[in-house]
Motif scaffolding. Structure first.
Motif: not given
Length: 179
Positions: A22-25, A33-35, A76-81, A130-131
């Motif tokens: 499953e995708k997760s944030t 941004g779930p990936v 998504r970019f931030l979360n996946l990396h 904020d990020a």
């Protein structure tokens, strides 16, 4: 279906469901941004390099109650990396907004005055800011679409134009991704 193969079919089905993910944030943007986690990719990610990207976002959903998936790409970019183990300090993200996406970076009051509902993107835009994501709004779109700085979510910056911001960021080593 041949019923003596039915148990084999069930075993296959449950086995497939057990390995599907499953995708997760998170960990950078908790609610957006779930990936999918990619285990042991063949094309290895260079964990030592800096990832500098600028997303060019000009489209928006027609519905005024839908999240802009193109804006969410930055999350998504931030979360996946980050999920892959790349330090957040090595992730430099900018989003340039123009054209129809102009409405998606307005604060709730301004959005509600125009469209009758709160901006479904305001929480995500705030989480991106904020990020440390730099959100830059095209000054030309601001004037053409009548979205002055006062209508923008605090922290969104106005540039001379989307083109100018794109060139400047590319000169600083950001890689463009048009959405």
């Amino acid at each position: 279906m041949n019923f003596h193969h039915f148990p084999l079919f069930l075993l296959f089905l449950f086995g497939f469901l057990g390995i599907s993910q499953e995708k997760s944030t998170g960990p950078v943007i908790a609610d957006y941004g779930p990936v999918f986690k990619i285990e042991n990719p063949d094309f290895k990610t260079d964990m030592s390099q800096e990832f500098k990207v600028v997303f060019d976002v000009m489209d928006s959903p027609e519905s005024h109650t839908m999240l802009n998936q193109k804006l969410e790409t930055a999350a998504r970019f931030l979360n996946l990396h980050a999920q892959a183990g790349i330090p957040v300090s090595q992730l430099k993200v900018a989003v340039i907004v123009h054209n129809a996406a102009s409405k998606d970076i307005t604060h709730d009051e301004a959005y509600k005055a125009r469209f009758g509902v709160a901006n479904p993107n305001s929480g995500m835009v705030q989480a991106l800011l904020d990020a440390g994501v730099e959100i830059i709004y095209c000054g030309q779109s601001s004037m053409a679409r009548n979205f002055p700085k006062e209508d923008l979510i605090p922290g969104v910056k106005i540039a001379l134009s989307a083109m100018t911001a794109n060139i400047q960021l590319q000169n600083q080593g950001y890689r463009p991704i048009k959405l």
